[in-house]
Design an enzyme around this catalytic site. Structure first.
Site, PDB file in Angstrom:
ATOM      1  CB  THR A 138      -5.413   2.989 -21.983  1.00 31.37           C
ATOM      2  OG1 THR A 138      -4.816   3.220 -23.264  1.00 31.37           O
ATOM      3  CG2 THR A 138      -6.558   3.338 -21.499  1.00 31.37           C
TER       4      THR A 138
ATOM      5  CG  ASP B   8      -8.366   9.991 -23.961  1.00 33.87           C
ATOM      6  OD1 ASP B   8      -7.792   8.933 -23.814  1.00 33.87           O
ATOM      7  OD2 ASP B   8     -10.374   9.147 -22.905  1.00 33.87           O
TER       8      ASP B   8
ATOM      9  NE  ARG C  66      -6.880  -4.177 -19.091  1.00 32.76           N
ATOM     10  CZ  ARG C  66      -7.226  -4.417 -20.540  1.00 32.76           C
ATOM     11  NH1 ARG C  66      -6.635  -5.002 -21.431  1.00 32.76           N
ATOM     12  NH2 ARG C  66      -8.413  -3.330 -21.037  1.00 32.76           N
TER      13      ARG C  66
ATOM     14  CE  LYS D 150      -7.369   1.450 -24.405  1.00 35.35           C
ATOM     15  NZ  LYS D 150      -8.519   2.219 -24.668  1.00 35.35           N
TER      16      LYS D 150
ATOM     17  CE1 TYR E 288      -3.969   1.060  -0.568  1.00 34.93           C
ATOM     18  CE2 TYR E 288      -4.725  -1.287   0.578  1.00 34.93           C
ATOM     19  CZ  TYR E 288      -4.958  -0.228  -0.422  1.00 34.93           C
ATOM     20  OH  TYR E 288      -6.451  -0.435  -0.413  1.00 34.93           O
TER      21      TYR E 288
ATOM     22  CD  GLU F 282      -4.731   5.329   1.346  1.00 32.80           C
ATOM     23  OE1 GLU F 282      -4.471   5.627   2.172  1.00 32.80           O
ATOM     24  OE2 GLU F 282      -5.817   4.636   0.537  1.00 32.80           O
TER      25      GLU F 282
HETATM   26  C1  LIG Z   1      -9.672   2.352 -23.987  1.00 34.72           C
HETATM   27  C2  LIG Z   1      -9.826   3.991 -24.434  1.00 34.72           C
HETATM   28  C3  LIG Z   1     -10.380   4.290 -22.800  1.00 34.72           C
HETATM   29  C4  LIG Z   1     -10.378   3.594 -21.790  1.00 34.72           C
HETATM   30  O1  LIG Z   1      -9.290   2.679 -20.948  1.00 34.72           O
HETATM   31  P1  LIG Z   1      -9.929   1.897 -20.132  1.00 34.72           P
HETATM   32  O2  LIG Z   1      -8.616   1.496 -19.331  1.00 34.72           O
HETATM   33  O3  LIG Z   1     -10.989   0.900 -20.333  1.00 34.72           O
HETATM   34  O4  LIG Z   1     -10.448   2.551 -18.605  1.00 34.72           O
HETATM   35  C5  LIG Z   1     -10.618   5.823 -22.774  1.00 34.72           C
HETATM   36  N1  LIG Z   1     -10.187   6.936 -23.682  1.00 34.72           N
HETATM   37  C6  LIG Z   1     -10.040   5.923 -24.920  1.00 34.72           C
HETATM   38  C7  LIG Z   1     -10.238   7.371 -26.090  1.00 34.72           C
HETATM   39  C8  LIG Z   1     -10.110   4.858 -24.934  1.00 34.72           C
HETATM   40  O5  LIG Z   1      -9.523   4.419 -26.428  1.00 34.72           O
END
Ligand SMILES: *Cc1c(COP(=O)(O)O)cnc(C)c1O
Length: 416
Positions: free
Chosen positions: A223, A197, A232, A226, A51, A53
């Protein structure tokens, strides 16, 4: 025999089956990838136990000397990789990262602009069933009907009308390059914060295969699992001006203890992404998508926007008179894993959709190149032209499994 196989054969067996599935199918979901063995090892490490925090040097618990080393290393690598002024590596997912960005920047009820969800925006960009759509007043912008691409002049007109506090750029099903400089101009003109994003394209940005939003956006969320090929998780980069608000919004604003094991995986992933090999990998993802797109078009499929600039292709399944759902299921039966998607101005419901989203990141991680993309395109076209043909599907499934087994999968059949 592994410890898990002895102690919990049920779970071990399921994991083994999933490994086989990941080896024998062609993974073409644009948001998925294979993390390296190093990322998997770090993510499965003893940092699961700790932990921490708070932030390095300011923790709520004792025993965090190595947690601090780890998180500082991840932060330093993230800043170096993306040229960012500030990095918060604690978000546990992309959705959590976005929640923290909104919490850091706006009050409930504030107006935010994001791309319409049925045209490639993400759930967290204002879906009515998501916190974003419930807490904030999202006003969607749309793509141009003809080009099926973002029309910045239209974005500007809408922004001048609705005066958003935040403008979101960055998408989940948009095959084209994004003009971050143009978005920044619009945001500046209306006094909005520009949030990008870059979840889908973070790996391309890291490897120089897509322009970076970092110089232009006030805040960049992403993220890490990807195109970036990490564990993750999520991350927020920002200008120093927003650093304190972002850190507070992540913890204690929206999260508890950081997932240090994921942060370990993120540090490894950023280290990998800083290498020349990753630059080549990112370029190859895009080159593969270009070849795949051309081959699919030659095979009679219409692509939304007429092609791709990134890792992602959106097929208009109306060009073969089937729905996206039918296409997804026919391909799954052939060992090609994809997802249905809506296309701009879709007439089908999101549960069926007229589109099929395809991505090249995972196949590229297996070392596939242009020749392989052409073979894959031929299989896809064959199945989609005859989605009810049991013979085609079964023949393709066998050919795909044999083909796929020949390409090592990082972290599974490729120890590196
Ligand atoms: C995949 C994605 C997310 C969310 O990601 P998670 O890890 O699944 O919560 C947010 N914004 C965009 C543009 C994404 O492609």
């Amino acid at each position: 025999m592994s410890v898990l196989a002895r102690r919990d054969p049920a779970v071990a067996a399921i994991i083994e089956s999933e490994k086989v599935r990941q080896v024998e199918t062609l993974e073409m979901i644009a948001s998925e990838n294979y993390a390296s063995a190093g990322v998997l090892e770090a993510t499965g490490s003893v940092f699961t136990n700790k932990y921490a925090e708070g932030y390095p040097g300011k923790r709520y618990y004792a025993g965090n000397v190595h947690s601090d080393e780890l998180e500082n290393l991840a932060i330093d690598r993230a800043k170096e990789l993306f040229g960012a002024e500030h990095a918060n590596v604690q978000p546990t997912s992309g959705a959590e990262a976005n929640m923290a960005v909104y919490l850091a920047t706006i009050e409930p009820g504030a107006t935010v602009m994001g791309l319409s969800l049925d045209q490639g925006g993400h759930l967290t960009h204002g879906s009515p069933v998501n916190f974003s759509g419930r807490f904030y007043n999202f006003v969607p912008y749309t793509v141009d009907r003809e080009s099926e691409q973002i029309d910045l002049a239209a974005v500007r007109t809408l922004a001048l009308e609705c005066r958003p506090k935040v403008i979101v750029s960055g998408y989940t099903a948009y095959p084209r390059a994004i003009d971050f400089a143009g978005f920044a101009e619009v945001a500046k003109e209306v006094g909005a914060i520009l949030m990008t994003d870059m979840s889908h394209i973070a790996g391309l940005v890291a490897g120089g295969a897509h322009a970076s939003p970092v110089p232009y956006a006030d805040i960049v969320s992403t993220t890490t699992h990807k195109t970036l090929r990490g564990p993750r998780g999520g991350m927020i980069l920002s200008k120093l001006e927003h650093a304190e608000a972002i850190d507070k919004a992540v913890f204690p604003g929206t999260q508890g203890g950081p997932h240090l094991h994921s942060i370990a995986g993120k540090a490894v992933c950023f280290g990998e992404a800083l290498t020349p090999e990753f630059k080549a990998y990112a370029a190859k993802i895009v080159a593969n998508a270009t070849v795949l797109a051309e081959a699919l078009q030659a095979g009679g499929l219409r692509l939304v926007s007429g092609g791709t600039d990134n890792h992602l292709i959106l097929v208009d399944c109306n060009s073969v008179n089937i729905s996206g759902l039918k296409a997804q299921n026919a391909l799954q039966g052939s060992g090609i894993i994809t997802n249905k998607n809506t296309i701009p101005y879709d007439t089908r419901s999101p549960f069926v959709g007229s589109g099929l989203r395809l991505g090249t990141p995972a196949l590229t991680s297996r070392g596939m190149g242009a020749d392989e993309m052409k073979r894959v395109a031929a299989w896809i076209c064959g199945v989609l032209q005859d989605p009810d043909g049991d013979g085609v599907r079964e023949r393709t499934r066998q050919e795909v499994a044999e083909f796929a087994r020949a390409y090592p999968v990082p972290g599974i059949t490729d120890a590196e």
